[in-house]
Structure formats: C-alpha cells, structure tokens
Design a protein around this motif. Structure first.
Motif, PDB file in Angstrom:
ATOM      1  N   LEU A 120      21.951  27.406 -66.133  1.00  0.00           N
ATOM      2  CA  LEU A 120      21.147  26.220 -65.856  1.00  0.00           C
ATOM      3  C   LEU A 120      21.928  25.035 -66.429  1.00  0.00           C
ATOM      4  CD1 LEU A 120      18.229  25.786 -64.726  1.00  0.00           C
ATOM      5  CD2 LEU A 120      17.518  25.486 -67.091  1.00  0.00           C
ATOM      6  N   VAL A 121      22.027  23.950 -65.661  1.00  0.00           N
ATOM      7  CA  VAL A 121      22.789  22.788 -66.128  1.00  0.00           C
ATOM      8  C   VAL A 121      21.828  21.608 -66.287  1.00  0.00           C
ATOM      9  CG1 VAL A 121      24.767  21.282 -65.685  1.00  0.00           C
ATOM     10  CG2 VAL A 121      24.789  23.651 -64.854  1.00  0.00           C
ATOM     11  N   VAL A 122      21.727  21.120 -67.510  1.00  0.00           N
ATOM     12  CA  VAL A 122      20.836  20.006 -67.807  1.00  0.00           C
ATOM     13  C   VAL A 122      21.710  18.790 -68.142  1.00  0.00           C
ATOM     14  CG1 VAL A 122      18.862  19.239 -69.181  1.00  0.00           C
ATOM     15  CG2 VAL A 122      19.229  21.686 -68.792  1.00  0.00           C
ATOM     16  N   VAL A 123      21.615  17.763 -67.286  1.00  0.00           N
ATOM     17  CA  VAL A 123      22.453  16.579 -67.470  1.00  0.00           C
ATOM     18  C   VAL A 123      21.577  15.410 -67.885  1.00  0.00           C
ATOM     19  CG1 VAL A 123      24.095  14.998 -66.355  1.00  0.00           C
ATOM     20  CG2 VAL A 123      24.033  17.404 -65.687  1.00  0.00           C
ATOM     21  N   GLY A 124      22.031  14.665 -68.873  1.00  0.00           N
ATOM     22  CA  GLY A 124      21.279  13.499 -69.313  1.00  0.00           C
ATOM     23  C   GLY A 124      21.904  12.870 -70.533  1.00  0.00           C
ATOM     24  N   LYS A 125      21.054  12.368 -71.421  1.00  0.00           N
ATOM     25  CA  LYS A 125      21.542  11.740 -72.642  1.00  0.00           C
ATOM     26  C   LYS A 125      20.816  12.360 -73.826  1.00  0.00           C
ATOM     27  CE  LYS A 125      22.948   7.226 -70.927  1.00  0.00           C
ATOM     28  NZ  LYS A 125      22.585   7.236 -69.502  1.00  0.00           N
ATOM     29  N   GLN A 130      23.819   9.204 -76.114  1.00  0.00           N
ATOM     30  CA  GLN A 130      25.120   9.699 -75.649  1.00  0.00           C
ATOM     31  C   GLN A 130      24.966  10.633 -74.456  1.00  0.00           C
ATOM     32  OE1 GLN A 130      27.411  11.669 -78.701  1.00  0.00           O
ATOM     33  NE2 GLN A 130      28.810   9.941 -78.748  1.00  0.00           N
ATOM     34  N   SER A 131      25.848  10.493 -73.482  1.00  0.00           N
ATOM     35  CA  SER A 131      25.800  11.374 -72.310  1.00  0.00           C
ATOM     36  C   SER A 131      26.019  12.815 -72.759  1.00  0.00           C
ATOM     37  CB  SER A 131      26.888  11.001 -71.309  1.00  0.00           C
ATOM     38  OG  SER A 131      26.585   9.740 -70.781  1.00  0.00           O
ATOM     39  N   TRP A 132      25.323  13.721 -72.104  1.00  0.00           N
ATOM     40  CA  TRP A 132      25.373  15.115 -72.549  1.00  0.00           C
ATOM     41  C   TRP A 132      25.081  16.024 -71.377  1.00  0.00           C
ATOM     42  CZ3 TRP A 132      21.315  17.749 -76.240  1.00  0.00           C
ATOM     43  CH2 TRP A 132      21.833  18.973 -76.703  1.00  0.00           C
ATOM     44  N   THR A 133      25.915  17.049 -71.211  1.00  0.00           N
ATOM     45  CA  THR A 133      25.667  18.080 -70.212  1.00  0.00           C
ATOM     46  C   THR A 133      25.494  19.391 -70.951  1.00  0.00           C
ATOM     47  OG1 THR A 133      26.953  16.928 -68.548  1.00  0.00           O
ATOM     48  CG2 THR A 133      26.604  19.274 -68.193  1.00  0.00           C
ATOM     49  N   LEU A 134      24.334  19.987 -70.798  1.00  0.00           N
ATOM     50  CA  LEU A 134      24.026  21.214 -71.515  1.00  0.00           C
ATOM     51  C   LEU A 134      23.949  22.357 -70.507  1.00  0.00           C
ATOM     52  CD1 LEU A 134      23.053  22.633 -74.125  1.00  0.00           C
ATOM     53  CD2 LEU A 134      20.760  21.899 -73.552  1.00  0.00           C
ATOM     54  N   LYS A 135      24.769  23.397 -70.748  1.00  0.00           N
ATOM     55  CA  LYS A 135      24.723  24.564 -69.858  1.00  0.00           C
ATOM     56  C   LYS A 135      24.065  25.719 -70.588  1.00  0.00           C
ATOM     57  CE  LYS A 135      28.586  23.215 -67.029  1.00  0.00           C
ATOM     58  NZ  LYS A 135      29.792  23.581 -66.304  1.00  0.00           N
ATOM     59  N   VAL A 136      23.081  26.306 -69.940  1.00  0.00           N
ATOM     60  CA  VAL A 136      22.355  27.411 -70.567  1.00  0.00           C
ATOM     61  C   VAL A 136      22.531  28.658 -69.712  1.00  0.00           C
ATOM     62  CG1 VAL A 136      20.140  28.151 -71.500  1.00  0.00           C
ATOM     63  CG2 VAL A 136      20.666  25.709 -71.380  1.00  0.00           C
ATOM     64  N   PRO A 137      23.337  29.629 -70.189  1.00  0.00           N
ATOM     65  CA  PRO A 137      23.561  30.847 -69.400  1.00  0.00           C
ATOM     66  C   PRO A 137      22.323  31.737 -69.369  1.00  0.00           C
ATOM     67  CG  PRO A 137      24.900  30.845 -71.427  1.00  0.00           C
ATOM     68  CD  PRO A 137      24.062  29.612 -71.450  1.00  0.00           C
ATOM     69  N   VAL A 138      22.001  32.232 -68.184  1.00  0.00           N
ATOM     70  CA  VAL A 138      20.823  33.082 -68.009  1.00  0.00           C
ATOM     71  C   VAL A 138      20.954  34.366 -68.826  1.00  0.00           C
ATOM     72  CG1 VAL A 138      19.488  34.433 -66.351  1.00  0.00           C
ATOM     73  CG2 VAL A 138      20.293  32.172 -65.731  1.00  0.00           C
ATOM     74  N   VAL A 145      15.892  29.571 -70.374  1.00  0.00           N
ATOM     75  CA  VAL A 145      16.041  29.092 -68.995  1.00  0.00           C
ATOM     76  C   VAL A 145      14.666  29.018 -68.324  1.00  0.00           C
ATOM     77  CG1 VAL A 145      16.912  29.722 -66.696  1.00  0.00           C
ATOM     78  CG2 VAL A 145      18.440  29.828 -68.675  1.00  0.00           C
ATOM     79  N   GLY A 146      13.887  30.080 -68.480  1.00  0.00           N
ATOM     80  CA  GLY A 146      12.545  30.106 -67.893  1.00  0.00           C
ATOM     81  C   GLY A 146      11.680  28.965 -68.392  1.00  0.00           C
ATOM     82  N   LYS A 169      14.328  33.470 -58.326  1.00  0.00           N
ATOM     83  CA  LYS A 169      15.073  34.544 -58.995  1.00  0.00           C
ATOM     84  C   LYS A 169      15.264  34.275 -60.482  1.00  0.00           C
ATOM     85  CE  LYS A 169      17.784  35.754 -54.962  1.00  0.00           C
ATOM     86  NZ  LYS A 169      19.030  35.294 -54.347  1.00  0.00           N
ATOM     87  N   LEU A 170      15.007  33.064 -60.925  1.00  0.00           N
ATOM     88  CA  LEU A 170      15.226  32.722 -62.338  1.00  0.00           C
ATOM     89  C   LEU A 170      14.162  33.372 -63.225  1.00  0.00           C
ATOM     90  CD1 LEU A 170      16.276  28.963 -62.216  1.00  0.00           C
ATOM     91  CD2 LEU A 170      17.708  30.989 -62.438  1.00  0.00           C
ATOM     92  N   PRO A 171      14.508  33.587 -64.508  1.00  0.00           N
ATOM     93  CA  PRO A 171      13.511  34.177 -65.415  1.00  0.00           C
ATOM     94  C   PRO A 171      12.281  33.288 -65.511  1.00  0.00           C
ATOM     95  CG  PRO A 171      15.660  33.978 -66.492  1.00  0.00           C
ATOM     96  CD  PRO A 171      15.768  33.277 -65.187  1.00  0.00           C
ATOM     97  N   ARG A 172      11.143  33.887 -65.776  1.00  0.00           N
ATOM     98  CA  ARG A 172       9.899  33.135 -65.909  1.00  0.00           C
ATOM     99  C   ARG A 172       9.682  32.740 -67.362  1.00  0.00           C
ATOM    100  NH1 ARG A 172       8.040  33.175 -61.145  1.00  0.00           N
ATOM    101  NH2 ARG A 172       8.705  34.869 -59.810  1.00  0.00           N
ATOM    102  N   ALA A 173       8.811  31.755 -67.536  1.00  0.00           N
ATOM    103  CA  ALA A 173       8.451  31.333 -68.893  1.00  0.00           C
ATOM    104  C   ALA A 173       7.432  32.320 -69.448  1.00  0.00           C
ATOM    105  CB  ALA A 173       7.874  29.923 -68.857  1.00  0.00           C
ATOM    106  N   GLU A 174       7.919  33.270 -70.220  1.00  0.00           N
ATOM    107  CA  GLU A 174       7.029  34.285 -70.784  1.00  0.00           C
ATOM    108  C   GLU A 174       6.232  33.684 -71.933  1.00  0.00           C
ATOM    109  OE1 GLU A 174       6.552  37.145 -69.525  1.00  0.00           O
ATOM    110  OE2 GLU A 174       8.259  37.320 -68.163  1.00  0.00           O
TER     111      GLU A 174
END
Ligand code: ZN
Length: 276
Positions: A120-125, A130-138, A145-146, A169-174
């Motif tokens: 999952l790629v979260v782009v923002g500040k 500060q600009s920030w790109t956060l990648k969260v591997p499933v 991710v869920g 297909k992504l994990p759910r918020a358990e």
C-alpha cells in the motif's frame, strides 16, 4: 480551568501494529524449541556433572549450552523483523522509529496499491509539512494495510485510488488486530486554522474535524471540511465569519479586534456556568 462550551469529547485512539516476520513461523518455532531443548540438556549435564570421569567428554554439556543459545538466538533473529511498528488511528498513519512520525489524514494526498511490491502506498506530508511516501507491504503488515484502507475510506474517501477488484483482495480491518492505544486530545495551540490561517493561541477557540483532524478557528469553521465532512455542528452559534471561512482574509484586523472585545464577556459567561 474555565468550563467553556467545548467540542464534544471524542475518544481518540489508534492501533499499533508490529511487523510480521516474513520467515515461516514454523521454522522460527522449530529453531526456538530445538535451541531450548539443547540448552536444557546441556545445563542438566553440567549440573549432574555427567561426564566427570571422562576428560574428553567433560566439555560436552557446556558445548550443548552454547549451541542451544546460538539456535535460540537464531530463532529470535528470524522471528523479529527489522521493520518498525506502525500506527493507524485518529491522528493518521504513523511509523515508530524511536519517535513516531505521523501523516495526519488531512495531509494524505493519495492512497494507491503497488501490485508488483504488494504494498500500500500512502503519499502526503508528515506533521511537520515534509513530503513523505510511506509504503506498507501486505506481507509484513497485513492488519495495518486493512486498517489504513478502512479508515481512509471512512475519513478521506477522495484520496483512496484503488480499483475495486484489488480492494476486495486486500486484508480486512480485523476488530482484534493490533494493540489499541488511547491518545491525548489534539494539540491545537500553535496550529493554524485550515480556513483562515489564523494561529490558534487559545485551546477553546479551536474546532477539530473528527474525520481528518483539520483544525479550525471557532468562527472560521466552513460548512464542509476539505475532507468532505459536514461541520455544521461545530459552527459557532454566535455566527460565522463566512467571508473569512471562504478564504477571504481581508478583514483579519476586524476579526482580531472583535475577538478581544468579546473575550471579557466570555469569561463572565463561563464563571456563571461554573457556579450553576
Ligand atoms: Zn475534515
């Protein structure tokens, strides 16, 4: 402390997610169990002095203890990921590396999915701008991710740019995933109003969007937040300076003078309210 009319208290929480090791949990457990068994056997040997009579055999128990310790260490190393824990909740998405770096919901620009890296790629500040790109591997953080996706769909739906078939297909918020952490209220003093840019210097002057946690000056609250949330219930009954809320800052001076003139009246009101 004055008892002023405040925003209704919302319980502020977030969830803390530890990364999962990408190694098979069975492999990790096997090493751990074997290490413990070997160490135990060695310790027993040392204690009973089993091989006391034989000079060559005498050292065996201590080798066993050392070998067992190495296996146990390996299990711990394999079972622990070097990825930092993540946090997802009211203040946005955070990464714990000593201190917590956060991306508030209002500062998220886009949430997408990288199918190659399964992340999952979260782009923002971040909260310092500060600009920030956060990648969260499933694989390492399925629950995070869920929860990021579910919270984002509720709070900032416009930023979620993921195809429905991928979403499915992504994990759910358990409900029981992660560790729920209670948080302090938003620190509003020193923040700037998202509509008027006025700096909040007095906590009761602030109004906070419950969805994205944007902060507004009490008389500059727009009807609708930039995240899409309805803010009608946060608007001051005494009237809104709509010109200001619509980002017209021309009467900033009047606004300040008015606020000063009004302040003593507010004090009186609050002391009266406190007596009752
Ligand atoms: Zn909002």
């Amino acid at each position: 402390m004055s008892k002023k009319k405040k925003q209704p208290k919302v319980r502020r929480q977030e969830r803390r997610f530890f990364p999962q090791s990408t190694f098979s949990p069975w492999l990790v457990r096997s090493f751990g169990a074997l290490g413990a068994a070997v160490m135990g056997a060695g310790a027993l040997g040392m204690q009973r002095d089993m091989f006391a009579g034989d000079e060559k055999m005498k050292a065996i128990p201590s080798y066993l203890v050392a070998g067992g310790a190495v296996l146990t260490g390996l299990a711990i190393w394999l079972g622990t990921s070097s990825d930092p824990p993540l946090r997802v909740g009211a203040p946005g998405v955070g990464v714990e590396r000593g201190e917590i770096r956060r991306m508030p919901w209002y500062a998220v620009e886009a949430i997408t999915f990288e199918s190659g890296a399964l992340s999952l790629v979260v782009v923002g500040k971040d909260d310092t701008g500060q600009s920030w790109t956060l990648k969260v591997p499933v694989k390492a953080q399925p629950d995070a991710v869920g929860w990021i996706v579910t919270e984002a769909q509720r709070r900032i739906p416009k930023t979620v740019d993921i195809a429905d078939e991928v979403l499915a297909k992504l994990p759910r918020a358990e409900q029981h995933a992660g560790l729920v952490v209670d948080l302090e209220p938003v620190q509003v003093v020193g923040k700037r109003c998202a509509a008027s840019d006025k700096t909040i210097s007095y906590e009761p002057d602030a109004r906070i969007c419950e969805r994205c946690e944007r902060v507004y000056f009490k008389r500059s609250v727009p009807k609708k937040c930039k995240c899409g949330a309805n803010l009608a219930h946060l608007r001051d009954a005494k009237g809104q300076d709509d010109a200001l809320a619509d980002e017209d800052e021309s009467d900033d001076v009047d606004e300040a003078a008015e606020a000063e003139a009004e302040a003593p009246q507010d004090e009186k009101d609050s002391s009266k309210a406190a007596e009752v």
